[in-house]
Design a protein around this motif. Structure first.
Motif, PDB file in Angstrom:
ATOM      1  N   GLY A  51     -28.963   3.742 -25.109  1.00  0.00           N
ATOM      2  CA  GLY A  51     -28.808   2.290 -25.123  1.00  0.00           C
ATOM      3  C   GLY A  51     -28.728   1.664 -26.498  1.00  0.00           C
ATOM      4  N   LEU A  52     -28.685   2.475 -27.574  1.00  0.00           N
ATOM      5  CA  LEU A  52     -28.651   1.903 -28.928  1.00  0.00           C
ATOM      6  C   LEU A  52     -27.225   1.515 -29.311  1.00  0.00           C
ATOM      7  CD1 LEU A  52     -29.962   1.142 -31.613  1.00  0.00           C
ATOM      8  CD2 LEU A  52     -29.647   3.527 -32.357  1.00  0.00           C
ATOM      9  N   ILE A  53     -27.078   0.255 -29.732  1.00  0.00           N
ATOM     10  CA  ILE A  53     -25.817  -0.287 -30.227  1.00  0.00           C
ATOM     11  C   ILE A  53     -26.018  -0.656 -31.693  1.00  0.00           C
ATOM     12  CG2 ILE A  53     -24.074  -2.113 -29.949  1.00  0.00           C
ATOM     13  CD1 ILE A  53     -25.279  -2.530 -27.085  1.00  0.00           C
ATOM     14  N   VAL A  54     -25.041  -0.316 -32.545  1.00  0.00           N
ATOM     15  CA  VAL A  54     -25.113  -0.665 -33.960  1.00  0.00           C
ATOM     16  C   VAL A  54     -23.899  -1.498 -34.335  1.00  0.00           C
ATOM     17  CG1 VAL A  54     -25.043   0.220 -36.330  1.00  0.00           C
ATOM     18  CG2 VAL A  54     -26.491   1.332 -34.636  1.00  0.00           C
ATOM     19  N   THR A  55     -24.146  -2.549 -35.100  1.00  0.00           N
ATOM     20  CA  THR A  55     -23.053  -3.364 -35.640  1.00  0.00           C
ATOM     21  C   THR A  55     -23.402  -3.758 -37.064  1.00  0.00           C
ATOM     22  OG1 THR A  55     -21.557  -5.214 -35.159  1.00  0.00           O
ATOM     23  CG2 THR A  55     -23.917  -5.645 -34.957  1.00  0.00           C
ATOM     24  N   THR A  56     -22.398  -4.135 -37.830  1.00  0.00           N
ATOM     25  CA  THR A  56     -22.589  -4.570 -39.212  1.00  0.00           C
ATOM     26  C   THR A  56     -22.133  -6.013 -39.350  1.00  0.00           C
ATOM     27  OG1 THR A  56     -22.289  -2.348 -40.102  1.00  0.00           O
ATOM     28  CG2 THR A  56     -21.924  -4.172 -41.609  1.00  0.00           C
ATOM     29  N   ALA A  57     -22.984  -6.837 -39.949  1.00  0.00           N
ATOM     30  CA  ALA A  57     -22.640  -8.239 -40.198  1.00  0.00           C
ATOM     31  C   ALA A  57     -23.126  -8.593 -41.599  1.00  0.00           C
ATOM     32  CB  ALA A  57     -23.274  -9.154 -39.162  1.00  0.00           C
ATOM     33  N   SER A  58     -22.205  -8.565 -42.573  1.00  0.00           N
ATOM     34  CA  SER A  58     -22.597  -8.804 -43.962  1.00  0.00           C
ATOM     35  C   SER A  58     -22.950 -10.258 -44.223  1.00  0.00           C
ATOM     36  CB  SER A  58     -21.469  -8.377 -44.905  1.00  0.00           C
ATOM     37  OG  SER A  58     -20.265  -9.059 -44.597  1.00  0.00           O
ATOM     38  N   ALA A  59     -22.540 -11.163 -43.336  1.00  0.00           N
ATOM     39  CA  ALA A  59     -22.864 -12.587 -43.502  1.00  0.00           C
ATOM     40  C   ALA A  59     -22.898 -13.241 -42.132  1.00  0.00           C
ATOM     41  CB  ALA A  59     -21.834 -13.275 -44.391  1.00  0.00           C
ATOM     42  N   ASP A  60     -23.726 -14.272 -42.002  1.00  0.00           N
ATOM     43  CA  ASP A  60     -23.843 -14.979 -40.723  1.00  0.00           C
ATOM     44  C   ASP A  60     -22.805 -16.094 -40.675  1.00  0.00           C
ATOM     45  OD1 ASP A  60     -24.765 -15.741 -38.238  1.00  0.00           O
ATOM     46  OD2 ASP A  60     -26.309 -17.076 -39.055  1.00  0.00           O
ATOM     47  N   VAL A  61     -21.553 -15.676 -40.467  1.00  0.00           N
ATOM     48  CA  VAL A  61     -20.445 -16.621 -40.405  1.00  0.00           C
ATOM     49  C   VAL A  61     -19.666 -16.361 -39.119  1.00  0.00           C
ATOM     50  CG1 VAL A  61     -20.244 -16.906 -42.901  1.00  0.00           C
ATOM     51  CG2 VAL A  61     -19.000 -15.048 -41.778  1.00  0.00           C
ATOM     52  N   PRO A  62     -18.968 -17.381 -38.593  1.00  0.00           N
ATOM     53  CA  PRO A  62     -18.232 -17.201 -37.338  1.00  0.00           C
ATOM     54  C   PRO A  62     -17.237 -16.050 -37.376  1.00  0.00           C
ATOM     55  CG  PRO A  62     -18.374 -19.538 -37.889  1.00  0.00           C
ATOM     56  CD  PRO A  62     -18.920 -18.784 -39.069  1.00  0.00           C
ATOM     57  N   LEU A  63     -16.681 -15.778 -38.558  1.00  0.00           N
ATOM     58  CA  LEU A  63     -15.696 -14.716 -38.720  1.00  0.00           C
ATOM     59  C   LEU A  63     -16.166 -13.387 -38.139  1.00  0.00           C
ATOM     60  CD1 LEU A  63     -12.962 -14.307 -40.542  1.00  0.00           C
ATOM     61  CD2 LEU A  63     -14.539 -13.188 -42.112  1.00  0.00           C
ATOM     62  N   LYS A  64     -17.466 -13.100 -38.243  1.00  0.00           N
ATOM     63  CA  LYS A  64     -17.991 -11.800 -37.828  1.00  0.00           C
ATOM     64  C   LYS A  64     -18.185 -11.682 -36.322  1.00  0.00           C
ATOM     65  CE  LYS A  64     -18.005 -10.223 -41.957  1.00  0.00           C
ATOM     66  NZ  LYS A  64     -16.988  -9.212 -42.331  1.00  0.00           N
ATOM     67  N   GLY A  65     -18.186 -12.788 -35.590  1.00  0.00           N
ATOM     68  CA  GLY A  65     -18.243 -12.724 -34.130  1.00  0.00           C
ATOM     69  C   GLY A  65     -19.553 -12.255 -33.552  1.00  0.00           C
TER      70      GLY A  65
ATOM     71  N   ARG B 162     -30.631  -1.779 -26.912  1.00  0.00           N
ATOM     72  CA  ARG B 162     -31.186  -2.283 -28.169  1.00  0.00           C
ATOM     73  C   ARG B 162     -30.056  -2.414 -29.165  1.00  0.00           C
ATOM     74  NH1 ARG B 162     -34.090  -0.709 -33.074  1.00  0.00           N
ATOM     75  NH2 ARG B 162     -33.621   1.519 -32.817  1.00  0.00           N
ATOM     76  N   LEU B 163     -30.019  -3.535 -29.875  1.00  0.00           N
ATOM     77  CA  LEU B 163     -28.986  -3.783 -30.871  1.00  0.00           C
ATOM     78  C   LEU B 163     -29.602  -3.794 -32.257  1.00  0.00           C
ATOM     79  CD1 LEU B 163     -26.087  -4.658 -31.740  1.00  0.00           C
ATOM     80  CD2 LEU B 163     -26.820  -7.031 -31.362  1.00  0.00           C
ATOM     81  N   VAL B 164     -29.050  -2.985 -33.155  1.00  0.00           N
ATOM     82  CA  VAL B 164     -29.429  -3.016 -34.565  1.00  0.00           C
ATOM     83  C   VAL B 164     -28.270  -3.631 -35.339  1.00  0.00           C
ATOM     84  CG1 VAL B 164     -29.984  -1.691 -36.626  1.00  0.00           C
ATOM     85  CG2 VAL B 164     -30.968  -1.040 -34.425  1.00  0.00           C
ATOM     86  N   VAL B 165     -28.555  -4.710 -36.058  1.00  0.00           N
ATOM     87  CA  VAL B 165     -27.560  -5.378 -36.891  1.00  0.00           C
ATOM     88  C   VAL B 165     -27.823  -4.978 -38.341  1.00  0.00           C
ATOM     89  CG1 VAL B 165     -26.583  -7.576 -37.633  1.00  0.00           C
ATOM     90  CG2 VAL B 165     -27.481  -7.327 -35.299  1.00  0.00           C
ATOM     91  N   VAL B 166     -26.850  -4.350 -38.961  1.00  0.00           N
ATOM     92  CA  VAL B 166     -26.968  -4.008 -40.380  1.00  0.00           C
ATOM     93  C   VAL B 166     -26.566  -5.258 -41.167  1.00  0.00           C
ATOM     94  CG1 VAL B 166     -26.212  -2.497 -42.240  1.00  0.00           C
ATOM     95  CG2 VAL B 166     -26.468  -1.602 -39.905  1.00  0.00           C
ATOM     96  N   GLY B 167     -27.568  -5.970 -41.633  1.00  0.00           N
ATOM     97  CA  GLY B 167     -27.351  -7.233 -42.324  1.00  0.00           C
ATOM     98  C   GLY B 167     -28.661  -7.990 -42.400  1.00  0.00           C
ATOM     99  N   LYS B 168     -28.636  -9.099 -43.105  1.00  0.00           N
ATOM    100  CA  LYS B 168     -29.844  -9.891 -43.307  1.00  0.00           C
ATOM    101  C   LYS B 168     -30.113 -10.773 -42.097  1.00  0.00           C
ATOM    102  CE  LYS B 168     -32.029 -12.877 -46.758  1.00  0.00           C
ATOM    103  NZ  LYS B 168     -31.845 -13.556 -48.075  1.00  0.00           N
ATOM    104  N   GLU B 169     -31.360 -10.795 -41.648  1.00  0.00           N
ATOM    105  CA  GLU B 169     -31.725 -11.636 -40.510  1.00  0.00           C
ATOM    106  C   GLU B 169     -31.673 -13.108 -40.922  1.00  0.00           C
ATOM    107  OE1 GLU B 169     -35.233 -12.180 -37.131  1.00  0.00           O
ATOM    108  OE2 GLU B 169     -35.485 -10.751 -38.777  1.00  0.00           O
ATOM    109  N   PRO B 170     -30.896 -13.924 -40.227  1.00  0.00           N
ATOM    110  CA  PRO B 170     -30.780 -15.330 -40.609  1.00  0.00           C
ATOM    111  C   PRO B 170     -31.990 -16.144 -40.155  1.00  0.00           C
ATOM    112  CG  PRO B 170     -29.429 -14.900 -38.690  1.00  0.00           C
ATOM    113  CD  PRO B 170     -30.011 -13.579 -39.106  1.00  0.00           C
ATOM    114  N   ARG B 171     -32.370 -17.113 -40.967  1.00  0.00           N
ATOM    115  CA  ARG B 171     -33.466 -18.012 -40.602  1.00  0.00           C
ATOM    116  C   ARG B 171     -32.980 -19.158 -39.722  1.00  0.00           C
ATOM    117  NH1 ARG B 171     -36.249 -18.663 -46.625  1.00  0.00           N
ATOM    118  NH2 ARG B 171     -36.762 -16.460 -46.929  1.00  0.00           N
ATOM    119  N   LYS B 172     -31.681 -19.448 -39.812  1.00  0.00           N
ATOM    120  CA  LYS B 172     -31.066 -20.493 -39.002  1.00  0.00           C
ATOM    121  C   LYS B 172     -29.596 -20.147 -38.847  1.00  0.00           C
ATOM    122  CE  LYS B 172     -30.311 -23.397 -43.085  1.00  0.00           C
ATOM    123  NZ  LYS B 172     -30.508 -24.742 -43.696  1.00  0.00           N
TER     124      LYS B 172
END
Length: 424
Positions: A243-257, A275-285
């Motif tokens: 059940g592990l899913i991995v994705t990469t999101a270098s920035a919290d912008v709409p472009l990354k979907g 379970r989803l692991v996002v390779v990127g910084k956790e956004p505060r907002k």
């Protein structure tokens, strides 16, 4: 305006002396740092000499690669973004310009980095045969060219595409204005691109966007696909985490979907453990934070930021599925890296992604961008079919080995360098 010096004399087919410029080089925040790290090594492996000129955050280069750090005020450092420098930090007019543009809600780094590079390379012009700019497209490049050094520029994709997608998703007129002001540098980039004789881009899709956004003739644009370190990004007999899913999101912008993927994960969670692991910084907002709270995914989604290459590969090897949910991609290194690790991939048809993945069902499952239901169905199909996961994983790695190597990228880029030198 006439050039101040004659073009460099280069023995036909001989080694080149290359100045490789990157205004931002962090390999863990987007693809530009990865590009510089691996292209510089591949060029040196071919027998050429490379010196990397970089702004903060500086790239992580292979041992033996020369580098010159063109220090900025570092106004966007991750621990203190939009900071106010001390008076003692200001060294010259370029620093003052950098701070002034930031204070007026613009993004100064492409311009100010190019001006610092111009100042340095004019003093050292006899040391290089060609200058290769990595996406700054600042006015300083024109000054470098006037000094007699041929300039090649890589455009991974026009930043105006990012701007338009962010404006489309902006919640208010004030936010739309702020985004438009921040991306004011794209006008400069278009002007500079139109005056450079040799442009490199990384996909057919990106070339079409450069032609459309910047008004260039496609005959001036060479396509050189990015590569993947297939020794590092490789499969292993690591046990998979169900059940592990991995994705990469270098920035919290709409472009990354990413919110679309979060909605798909929320749908799957009602029927199975995922379970989803996002390779990127956790956004505060922002949109990702809101989507996690709206779908109640606080215990399902984790973020890993600033990880090293070994950890990234470990995550891919542990994952049952990787996802690239982007609304646009000029190439997508994360897609190619996941495929190189033989991870079955779900990707959208946005931008250049079909050029990386191939058609649906060949080396990945592809879905329309922004379609959470289709993404959930694709993930469900992969989780329920181990044989399909195995076939797609093997096909994905084979596709990368055949099409996306850094040696091939370096060889094709050198051909562009030679054309630029010959036409100088």
């Amino acid at each position: 305006m006439p050039k101040l010096y004659h073009c460099p004399l280069v023995t036909e087919g001989g080694p080149l002396r290359i100045a490789l410029l990157t205004y931002r080089g962090n390999p863990h925040s987007g693809g530009q740092g990865v590009y510089v790290r691996y292209l510089s090594k591949a060029l040196v492996d071919l027998g050429h000499s490379v010196e990397v000129f970089s702004g903060q955050p500086h790239p992580e280069l292979y041992p033996g690669i020369s580098s010159t750090k063109l220090e900025s005020l570092d106004l966007y450092r991750s621990d203190d973004p939009f900071r106010t420098p001390r008076r003692s930090e200001f060294r010259d007019a370029i620093d003052a310009l950098e701070f002034g543009i930031m204070c007026s809600a613009g993004f100064p780094e492409p311009l100010t980095f190019s001006l610092r590079a111009m100042s340095e390379l004019r003093k050292r012009r006899s040391e290089f045969d060609v200058v290769h700019d990595n996406q700054s497209l600042g006015y300083g490049l024109l000054g470098i060219e006037r000094a007699g050094l041929p300039v090649v520029a890589t455009i991974h994709h026009p930043c105006s595409v990012d701007r338009d997608i962010e404006i489309e998703h902006a919640p208010s007129l004030k936010r739309k204005w702020s985004i438009r002001r921040f991306y004011g540098f794209t006008r400069m980039q278009g002007r500079v691109a139109r005056r450079l004789p040799e442009i490199v881009t990384v996909s057919e899709s990106a070339r079409a966007d450069v032609v459309n956004e910047f008004g260039l003739s496609d005959r001036r644009i060479s396509i050189v696909h990015n590569g993947v370190d297939t020794e590092l990004f490789s499969p292993a007999d690591t046990p998979k985490e169900p059940g592990l899913i991995v994705t990469t999101a270098s920035a919290d912008v709409p472009l990354k979907g990413l919110p679309v993927l979060l909605e798909a994960v929320a749908k799957l969670r009602t029927e199975r453990d995922v379970r989803l692991v996002v390779v990127g910084k956790e956004p505060r907002k922002g949109p990702t934070k809101k989507a996690i709270e709206r779908f109640g995914l606080q215990d399902t989604v984790t973020f890993e930021h600033g990880i090293d290459w070994a950890r990234l590969v470990e995550l891919y090897r542990q994952a049952e599925v990787a996802v690239v949910p982007s609304l646009y991609e000029g190439f997508s290194l994360p897609a190619a890296e996941a495929m190189a690790c033989s991870v079955p991939l779900v990707a959208t048809t946005a931008g250049a992604l079909p050029e990386v993945t191939g058609p649906d069902g060949e080396a990945a499952i592809v879905v329309s961008p922004g379609d959470a239901e289709a993404m959930a169905a694709a993930l469900r199909r992969l989780f329920d079919d181990p044989a399909l996961r195995g076939r797609l994983g093997r096909a994905g790695r084979e596709r990368v080995l055949q099409r996306f190597t850094w040696r091939a990228a370096a060889e094709a880029t050198v051909e562009v360098y030679r054309r630029a030198i010959a036409g100088c």
